[in-house]
Design a protein around this motif. Structure first.
Motif, short mmCIF file in Angstrom:
data_model
loop_
_atom_site.label_atom_id
_atom_site.label_comp_id
_atom_site.label_asym_id
_atom_site.label_seq_id
_atom_site.Cartn_x
_atom_site.Cartn_y
_atom_site.Cartn_z
N LEU A 1 -9.80 -4.38 -5.44
CA LEU A 1 -8.38 -4.03 -5.52
C LEU A 1 -8.10 -2.85 -4.60
O LEU A 1 -9.03 -2.20 -4.12
CB LEU A 1 -7.94 -3.67 -6.94
N LYS A 2 -6.82 -2.55 -4.40
CA LYS A 2 -6.43 -1.44 -3.52
C LYS A 2 -5.21 -0.77 -4.14
O LYS A 2 -4.28 -1.46 -4.58
CB LYS A 2 -6.07 -2.02 -2.14
N ALA A 3 -5.20 0.57 -4.11
CA ALA A 3 -3.99 1.28 -4.54
C ALA A 3 -2.93 1.14 -3.45
O ALA A 3 -3.23 1.18 -2.26
CB ALA A 3 -4.31 2.76 -4.74
N LEU A 4 -1.71 0.94 -3.89
CA LEU A 4 -0.60 0.85 -2.94
C LEU A 4 0.41 1.95 -3.27
O LEU A 4 0.82 2.11 -4.42
CB LEU A 4 0.07 -0.53 -3.06
N GLY A 5 0.77 2.73 -2.24
CA GLY A 5 1.77 3.79 -2.44
C GLY A 5 3.14 3.26 -2.08
O GLY A 5 3.56 2.19 -2.55
N THR A 6 3.82 3.99 -1.20
CA THR A 6 5.19 3.57 -0.83
C THR A 6 5.20 2.69 0.42
O THR A 6 6.24 2.46 1.01
CB THR A 6 6.08 4.82 -0.63
N ARG A 7 4.02 2.23 0.87
CA ARG A 7 3.87 1.23 1.95
C ARG A 7 4.38 1.74 3.30
O ARG A 7 4.88 0.97 4.10
CB ARG A 7 4.61 -0.07 1.57
N HIS A 8 4.21 3.04 3.57
CA HIS A 8 4.73 3.60 4.82
C HIS A 8 3.70 3.62 5.96
O HIS A 8 4.01 4.12 7.04
CB HIS A 8 5.29 5.00 4.60
#
Ligand SMILES: Cc1cc2nc3c(=O)[nH]c(=O)nc-3n(C[C@H](O)[C@H](O)[C@H](O)COP(=O)(O)OP(=O)(O)OC[C@H]3O[C@@H](n4cnc5c(N)ncnc54)[C@H](O)[C@@H]3O)c2cc1C
Length: 451
Positions: A64-71
């Motif tokens: 899995l991967k953490a996703l932030g605000t995709r910037h």
């Protein structure tokens, strides 16, 4: 229903401590990054609203991967398997006025945090050009603002709560675990899921912002240090044409003795008589206030206003960090490419950043100047330019921004990051089976070390 509404809705509904399983994103369009140039390899986005949910979900997954605000503009955040979003974990958890720290959930954005801090009489030391990004995502990629005495945003972190691959919760602090902490803060998403971040704060302050137009490169060459020292945060915008910096943005604190005294002429550049966008032809409506109008730190440090998302999907970005002592040589090396670079470029921004001790930070043990390129959204035109620029900057051991587009080889990255072997060892400790690794990390960090 758009993605944002989707995530918010489910984040609100799912308050149970059990592992959260959301429906895969079922919209007609694929899940993409902010700029739209990266289509993620899965639409499966899970949302956690508590530490227990994060622990449970991490234990249940093999990848899995953490996703932030995709910037980010490259595929550092990508996953083929699933994403974990901590978007609803965006609260202030505690503010300690005596220790001057604030602890926030990892989904917190700078845009949400800054006015809360200001209302309590506090400030952060710096912000990036836009405030919409998550604190955890920004720290993970060594995101920075400007100012020769200001470290990147990750240098404000003094504590982290991290869920490692086996679901263990670690609480690391700058004071108690200095070496491990320095290795973890700029973690590139490779070490675990950050659930909380503690940041240094300071008493709130007011700022003024002035913009000057048309600073000749000859003046920049002779007075670079004085120009960079003229404000708390200085940004130089150039299109590399006509041997000049198009705009100089000087952000100065208003404390006694520190404020910048605006003169009509600044090393040959002229004081602007109206608010400007970094690309002069565009409306400055969405830019932070200039012309010396006083305002709080969080409404002057970013270039773009909080309530506005700049030009979504209409640009690509690359950025290179060069040791400060090579600033002028590096700038002139890029200027020599002005004819090639010009057609694909929207604007370049040049900033300075103070050295730090964070292992994977491009400013590790070196003050830096950064040369940033905002490109037209035309990858076929931009792609061939990157190795040309990188070749010119290679003699200075330029390091790329982890969240932007680059073609520097993994071998070169290993050569210029002397703490990379320690980072790989740390990652092997926290994530022995590569649960948090993706193609970007395997290629750029783990290739020679992968099991
Ligand atoms: C318009 C625009 C302007 C920008 N301006 C600047 C600027 O001024 N200065 C600058 O340096 N950069 C700038 N950037 C780049 C950007 O801020 C960074 O790349 C930053 O990482 C984005 O944060 P994010 O939350 O969107 O991260 P994402 O893209 O979502 O993720 C980035 C990485 O962080 C990891 N991550 C995210 N959350 C967590 C978590 N909770 N735990 C563990 N890992 C996590 C991800 O796995 C991934 O590896 C800009 C980008 C845009 C689009």
């Amino acid at each position: 229903m758009n993605k944002r509404t989707f995530l918010k809705l489910f984040g609100t509904i799912l308050a149970s401590p059990a592992v959260v399983r959301l429906l895969a994103w079922a919209g007609p369009e694929k899940l993409r990054n902010w700029a739209g140039n990266i289509e993620y390899s899965t639409d499966r986005v899970e949302t956690a609203i508590s530490l227990a949910q994060v622990e449970g979900y991490v234990k249940s997954q093999t990848k899995l991967k953490a996703l932030g605000t995709r910037h980010c503009f490259n595929n550092i955040a990508d996953s083929k398997d699933s994403f974990l979003s901590l978007k609803p974990m965006d609260q202030v958890i505690s503010l300690d006025p005596a220790k001057r720290t604030v602890t926030v959930g990892a989904g917190m954005t700078y845009g949400k945090l800054s006015p809360i801090l200001d209302a309590q009489g506090f400030a952060l030391h710096n912000l990036a050009s836009l405030p919409h990004i998550s604190v955890a995502g920004a720290c993970s990629t060594a995101t920075h603002g400007s100012g020769e005495k200001n470290g990147n945003l990750a240098t404000a972190a003094s504590g982290l709560e991290l869920v490692t691959a086996n679901g263990e919760v670690l609480n690391l602090s700058r004071d108690h675990d200095p070496e491990t902490f320095n290795g973890t803060v700029v973690g590139l998403g490779a070490l675990g899921i950050i659930t909380k971040v503690t940041l240094d704060i300071q008493p709130t302050f007011m700022m003024r912002q002035y913009v000057y137009e048309d600073l000749p490169f000859s003046e920049l060459k002779d007075h670079f240090d004085a120009i960079e020292a003229s404000g708390y945060s200085v940004s130089l915008f150039t299109d590399w044409q006509k041997h000049r910096v198009n705009e100089v943005w000087i952000k100065s604190r208003m404390e006694a003795g520190r404020a910048f005294q605006a003169m009509p002429d600044f090393f040959g550049a002229k004081l602007a008589t109206r608010n400007l966008h970094p690309i002069k032809e565009l409306s400055a409506e969405n830019c932070t206030e200039q012309m010396g109008v006083p305002g709080p730190w969080y409404e002057r440090l970013p270039h773009f206003r909080m309530g506005f998302t700049p030009s979504a999907g209409k640009e690509l970005q690359s950025e290179y960090f060069v040791p400060r002592q090579h600033a002028i040589e590096a700038i002139l090396a890029v200027e020599r490419l002005h004819e090639q670079v010009g057609p694909a470029l929207l604007i370049t921004e040049i900033r300075t950043i103070a050295a730090d001790r964070l292992w994977m930070s491009p400013c590790y043990e070196q003050d830096c100047v950064t040369i940033h390129f905002t490109w037209r959204p035309d990858w076929p035109a931009v792609r061939p330019l990157l190795p040309i620029i990188e070749k010119e900057l290679a003699p200075f051991n330029a390091r790329p921004h982890w969240g932007k587009l680059f073609t520097i080889s993994p071998l070169q990255l290993k050569r210029i990051y002397k703490k990379m072997p320690d980072f790989v060892a740390l990652s092997n400790r926290y994530d022995p089976k590569g649960k948090f690794r993706n193609e970007f990390l395997n290629r750029n960090i783990f290739a020679d070390h992968a099991a």
